[in-house]
Design a protein around this motif. Sequence first.
Motif, mmCIF file in Angstrom:
data_model
loop_
_atom_site.group_PDB
_atom_site.id
_atom_site.type_symbol
_atom_site.label_atom_id
_atom_site.label_comp_id
_atom_site.label_asym_id
_atom_site.label_seq_id
_atom_site.Cartn_x
_atom_site.Cartn_y
_atom_site.Cartn_z
ATOM 1 N N ARG A 7 -15.475 -16.644 6.743
ATOM 2 C CA ARG A 7 -16.127 -15.372 6.426
ATOM 3 C C ARG A 7 -17.446 -15.237 7.181
ATOM 4 N NH1 ARG A 7 -14.017 -16.541 1.083
ATOM 5 N NH2 ARG A 7 -12.444 -14.969 0.504
ATOM 6 N N ASP A 8 -18.179 -16.338 7.306
ATOM 7 C CA ASP A 8 -19.457 -16.308 8.025
ATOM 8 C C ASP A 8 -19.264 -15.977 9.500
ATOM 9 O OD1 ASP A 8 -20.847 -16.910 5.731
ATOM 10 O OD2 ASP A 8 -21.056 -19.047 6.171
ATOM 11 N N VAL A 9 -18.195 -16.483 10.096
ATOM 12 C CA VAL A 9 -17.907 -16.193 11.501
ATOM 13 C C VAL A 9 -17.818 -14.686 11.719
ATOM 14 C CG1 VAL A 9 -16.104 -16.322 13.283
ATOM 15 C CG2 VAL A 9 -16.795 -18.384 12.055
ATOM 16 N N PHE A 10 -17.151 -14.003 10.820
ATOM 17 C CA PHE A 10 -16.984 -12.559 10.975
ATOM 18 C C PHE A 10 -18.231 -11.788 10.534
ATOM 19 C CE2 PHE A 10 -12.584 -14.004 11.084
ATOM 20 C CZ PHE A 10 -12.135 -13.304 12.200
ATOM 21 N N ALA A 11 -18.915 -12.283 9.544
ATOM 22 C CA ALA A 11 -20.137 -11.611 9.108
ATOM 23 C C ALA A 11 -21.159 -11.554 10.239
ATOM 24 C CB ALA A 11 -20.721 -12.327 7.895
ATOM 25 N N GLU A 12 -21.177 -12.589 11.067
ATOM 26 C CA GLU A 12 -22.133 -12.645 12.179
ATOM 27 C C GLU A 12 -21.891 -11.547 13.209
ATOM 28 O OE1 GLU A 12 -21.847 -16.550 13.769
ATOM 29 O OE2 GLU A 12 -22.798 -17.518 12.037
ATOM 30 N N GLY A 292 -10.595 -15.659 17.577
ATOM 31 C CA GLY A 292 -10.234 -16.949 18.138
ATOM 32 C C GLY A 292 -10.981 -18.091 17.485
ATOM 33 N N LYS A 293 -12.278 -17.907 17.271
ATOM 34 C CA LYS A 293 -13.086 -18.967 16.655
ATOM 35 C C LYS A 293 -12.596 -19.284 15.249
ATOM 36 C CE LYS A 293 -17.888 -20.208 15.581
ATOM 37 N NZ LYS A 293 -19.315 -19.771 15.666
ATOM 38 N N ALA A 294 -12.335 -18.252 14.453
ATOM 39 C CA ALA A 294 -11.862 -18.463 13.086
ATOM 40 C C ALA A 294 -10.500 -19.142 13.075
ATOM 41 C CB ALA A 294 -11.794 -17.131 12.345
#
Length: 309
Positions: A7-12, A292-294
Amino acid sequence: MIEARIRDVFAEVGAEAHLHAVPVPARTGSAGQAGAQRGTREVAVGADDLVVIASIFKVLLVLEFARQAVAGQLDPRERVRVTTADRLGGWGTAGCLDDVELSLRDLAHFAMSVSDNSAADLLLARVGLDTVRLLAAELGLERTRIVGGPRELLESMLAEVGARDEREFALRYPALPDERKRALAVLDPRHTTASTPREITRLLGLIWSDAAGPPQACAHVRDLMSRQVFRHRLASGFPDDVTVAAKTGTLPGLHMEAGVVRYPDGGCYAIAVFARTHDLAASRPTVDAAIGKAAGIAVGFLRAGRDGR
C-alpha cells in the motif's frame, strides 16, 4: 506487514491498489484439481474487491477462441477484413488508415500483443459474447462480468458525454469536471466489465496448469501472453532472467496488469495488480513502475516462504 508495504508503494505515487499474488500450481488438466492444489500462501491486498479489468478481459476472449479452434468449431486461418467501420483507434489494426485483412489467429495475436481493440471486437463477434461469459462461469469465476467488447465500452462513454463520435468525444471529454469523468460507467466495476484480483489469478493459474481447456489451447494463450510488447509494468519489477507473460489494461485513472512470472529455477507466480490514481491521466510512468515494484515485493515474499521460512 507485506500488505502495508505494498500500500505504501502506491501511496507514494498518489494511487490506491488491489493486488493478488499466488504460486501457480502444477499442470493437472482439471479445473477442480488445479484449484485444490493451491496452497494458502498468498499476498492479498483487497483481493476480493470488484475491480474494472478493461483489456485484461482479452485473456478470457483469446482463451475461448483457442478452445474453439482446438475443438474444430472454427478455423483459426479464417480471413477477416478490418474496415474503417471497425477501427477504434489505438494500437495495431485499430489505428490503421486503410483496410486490413488477416486471419482469426492473427486477430488473437494483435489483441494480446498490442491490446488491439478492433481485433478484439472482431474476434469477440466470431466466438460469441455469451460463450465467453459461459467460459468464465465454467472456470469458477463467479464474480467476473463481461458486459461487452471495446466498442460497447466506447459507445457507453460517447453516450454519457453526449458525443456523436470519437472526434467529438476528444473535444468534449477534456472540458468535463473531474467529478463527471469519475462517474463514467467504464470506471465503475459495478457497471462495466469487472472481476476480482483473486479471480484473475485463478484464471491465470488454470491456464498455466492446462486446466482451463485443452492443453493445446492453454499453451496458445500462454504463448500469446508472452508476446506482449508492453514491459513497463509487471516486467519492470523483476530481474532480466525472469520471464513475464502478461496482459495490461488502461483507462483514465486506471492502470492494471495481470500475468505470470517464471524464475530460472522453475518457480511460477500469478499476479494481478489494479491501481487507481487520484488524477485521471492515462499515462503515469510512476504508477506503472509502482505496479512492477509491488509485484516484485509480493513474489519475493512468496519465494522466501517456499521452504517454510
